[in-house]
Design a protein around this motif. Structure first.
Motif, short mmCIF file in Angstrom:
data_model
loop_
_atom_site.label_atom_id
_atom_site.label_comp_id
_atom_site.label_asym_id
_atom_site.label_seq_id
_atom_site.Cartn_x
_atom_site.Cartn_y
_atom_site.Cartn_z
N TRP A 1 0.86 -1.19 0.00
CA TRP A 1 0.00 0.00 0.00
C TRP A 1 0.89 1.23 0.00
O TRP A 1 1.80 1.34 0.83
CB TRP A 1 -0.83 -0.04 1.28
CG TRP A 1 -2.12 0.68 1.20
CD1 TRP A 1 -2.32 2.01 1.37
CD2 TRP A 1 -3.41 0.10 0.96
NE1 TRP A 1 -3.66 2.29 1.25
CE2 TRP A 1 -4.35 1.13 1.00
CE3 TRP A 1 -3.86 -1.20 0.72
CZ2 TRP A 1 -5.71 0.92 0.81
CZ3 TRP A 1 -5.20 -1.42 0.53
CH2 TRP A 1 -6.12 -0.37 0.58
N PRO A 2 0.66 2.20 -0.90
CA PRO A 2 1.60 3.33 -1.00
C PRO A 2 1.57 4.25 0.23
O PRO A 2 0.61 4.25 0.99
CB PRO A 2 1.10 4.09 -2.25
CG PRO A 2 -0.31 3.65 -2.44
CD PRO A 2 -0.44 2.27 -1.87
N TYR A 3 2.64 5.02 0.38
CA TYR A 3 2.67 6.04 1.44
C TYR A 3 1.50 6.99 1.26
O TYR A 3 1.15 7.35 0.14
CB TYR A 3 3.97 6.85 1.36
CG TYR A 3 5.19 6.12 1.85
CD1 TYR A 3 5.43 5.98 3.22
CD2 TYR A 3 6.11 5.57 0.97
CE1 TYR A 3 6.55 5.31 3.68
CE2 TYR A 3 7.24 4.89 1.42
CZ TYR A 3 7.45 4.77 2.78
OH TYR A 3 8.56 4.09 3.24
N GLY A 4 0.90 7.43 2.37
CA GLY A 4 -0.24 8.33 2.30
C GLY A 4 0.09 9.63 1.58
O GLY A 4 -0.70 10.16 0.81
N THR A 5 1.30 10.14 1.87
CA THR A 5 1.68 11.41 1.24
C THR A 5 2.11 11.18 -0.20
O THR A 5 2.13 12.11 -1.00
CB THR A 5 2.84 12.06 2.01
OG1 THR A 5 3.82 11.04 2.22
CG2 THR A 5 2.38 12.61 3.32
N GLY A 6 2.50 9.96 -0.51
CA GLY A 6 2.59 9.54 -1.89
C GLY A 6 3.85 9.90 -2.64
O GLY A 6 4.40 10.99 -2.50
N GLU A 7 4.28 8.93 -3.44
CA GLU A 7 5.43 9.18 -4.32
C GLU A 7 4.95 9.52 -5.73
O GLU A 7 5.65 10.11 -6.51
CB GLU A 7 6.31 7.93 -4.41
CG GLU A 7 6.59 7.25 -3.08
CD GLU A 7 5.88 5.91 -2.93
OE1 GLU A 7 6.48 4.88 -3.28
OE2 GLU A 7 4.74 5.91 -2.44
#
Length: 453
Positions: free
Chosen positions: A173-179
């Motif tokens: 699951w990706p980082y909440g702040t996102g790449e």
């Protein structure tokens, strides 16, 4: 029975290598906590499950590596070979020169169909090397293009080609702040497609693992490798051999089948979360002692309070009182933050496992009302310790663990979709607005089903 691992994209290949590393170092570890005979049986079962031997006698991983760029696969193959402990088959990988540009549609609609034959031939060859195939374990991320888009496509091909084999998708699951700016689109499309073809999705959240690295492992500058090693440790703690029955004399023969039978009683519910305790830096192990009652108490509270790790658990959360006249989904006395389960599996490894009392996990108030609590909880055990921990416990849970992250991802993606943001990036590869709407509908249904437990 053997498991064929399919590593997809940069993330899948890097985690896959760490998983085989963790499994191999555990199998070769001398733990001294169980008899020689027990250790040999464990070692043989582990080997049959994940490796086969060639003339060189270095175990070869039962794996297929797929990426649309050559760099990561090259690194993965050479790092494995350098370990001297195990290696990949040099012929079991497929890569191209150009990536998927973080675009799910590119991976799913372009690279997938174009390279289907080559990839599925590699998978077929690996499957044929197994005396008995338990199924497939795919490792992929949801944020990018290759792991997510090509991963969803390959999973559908696996389902078509091996209709009776189990498929477990391990999803990051990706980082909440996102790449990646479109990671929520990619995630929604990935999850909705996997839900159709997979038997279960085992999810790790990057944000959670990052916290574990910082707060439990005391790592100051956290690298992707640190994150991947924590994930690999947790996966190893589930997949290494255990006794599944109460009297346990034989190690589980069908690891994926046993996992599905235990945790996925209904095809509408297939999101699995994983918790593992204790987790700490190696140099702290010598100064730490753990008791089974203490570990079990923590693990149970992590389950009911939906805590991601053993630090910062909310001890105020209690199960709802049974016998309230209102159905549980609308119950007024259902505590806020209480995490309702469909099914739970606790895996215990180490000293004195057979004397551990797990009665607190059999409490009917932890589970949804439509399943018999006797069927909802299982325990697997082995007296052999895992990766340097004298005692360790893992929980694989089909519960409301992932409800909030799922709701967040769908909400963020919908907000972008409402403004048609970046949609043209997908339509040019043949993914239309209707496909997005179908995916939103499918996931809204999953959210609704888990909400009313």
């Amino acid at each position: 029975m053997s498991i064929v691992t399919v590593q997809l994209g940069q993330c899948g290949n890097q985690i896959g290598r760490e998983v085989f590393n963790a499994i191999c170092s555990d199998a070769h570890g001398t733990h001294g906590l169980c008899s020689k005979k027990e250790n040999e049986s464990y070692h043989d079962t582990c080997k049959e499950r994940f490796f086969y031997e060639e003339e060189s006698e270095v175990p070869v991983a039962r794996a297929v590596l797929v990426d649309m760029e050559p760099k990561v696969i090259g690194q993965t193959l050479s790092m494995a070979a350098r370990s001297g402990c195990w290696k990949y088959d040099d012929r079991s990988h497929f890569c191209q020169k150009q990536g998927s540009g973080n675009n799910w549609a590119n991976g799913y609609s372009v690279h997938g169909p174009r390279h289907k034959e080559v990839i599925m031939n590699l998978v077929q060859k690996e499957a044929e090397k197994c005396d008995r195939l338990s199924g497939f374990f795919t490792i992929m991320s949801m944020a990018g293009g290759t792991g997510s888009g090509l991963g969803a496509f390959v999973t559908q091909c696996l389902r078509d080609a091996f209709p009776t084999s189990f498929i477990l998708n391990h999803v990051i699951w990706p980082y909440g702040t996102g790449e990646v700016i479109v990671q929520n689109y990619n995630s929604v499309l990935t999850l909705s497609h996997l839900y159709q073809s997979s038997d279960a999705l085992l999810v790790h959240e990057n944000d959670v693992i990052h916290k574990i690295c910082a707060q439990l492992m005391n790592i100051k500058q956290i690298s992707f490798r640190d994150v991947n090693q924590v994930i690999a440790h947790q996966l190893g703690s589930v997949f290494q051999p255990t006794y599944t029955g109460d009297g346990g004399l034989l190690y589980s023969r069908n690891p994926l089948g046993d996992l599905m039978e235990t945790l996925v009683p209904h095809p509408e519910f297939k999101m699995l979360g994983l918790r593992n305790i204790p987790q700490m830096p190696e140099n702290s192990l010598a100064y730490s002692t753990f008791t089974w009652p203490g570990l079990i108490k923590h693990l149970r509270q992590m389950l009911i309070a939906n805590a991601k790790m053993e630090e910062g658990i909310d001890w105020q959360v209690r199960p709802p009182r049974l016998g309230s006249s209102i159905p549980s989904s609308h119950s007024t006395d259902k505590p806020l933050h209480f995490n309702t389960s469909i099914a739970n599996l606790v895996i215990l490894r180490g000293k004195d496992v057979h004397s551990v009392d797990l009665g607190s996990f059999r409490d009917p108030s932890l589970y949804t009302s439509w399943l018999n609590p006797q069927d909802a909880f299982h325990a697997w055990k082995t007296p052999r310790a895992f990766n340097k921990y004298e005692k360790s416990a893992s929980l694989v849970s089909n519960s409301q663990f992932l409800l909030k992250p799922l709701d967040n991802v769908v909400g963020k993606a919908w907000n972008m979709f409402a403004y048609k943001a970046y949609i043209h990036q997908y339509t040019k590869y043949g993914i239309e607005e209707e496909d997005f709407l179908d995916s939103f509908t499918a996931l809204e249904q999953v959210i609704s089903s888990y909400t009313i437990l």
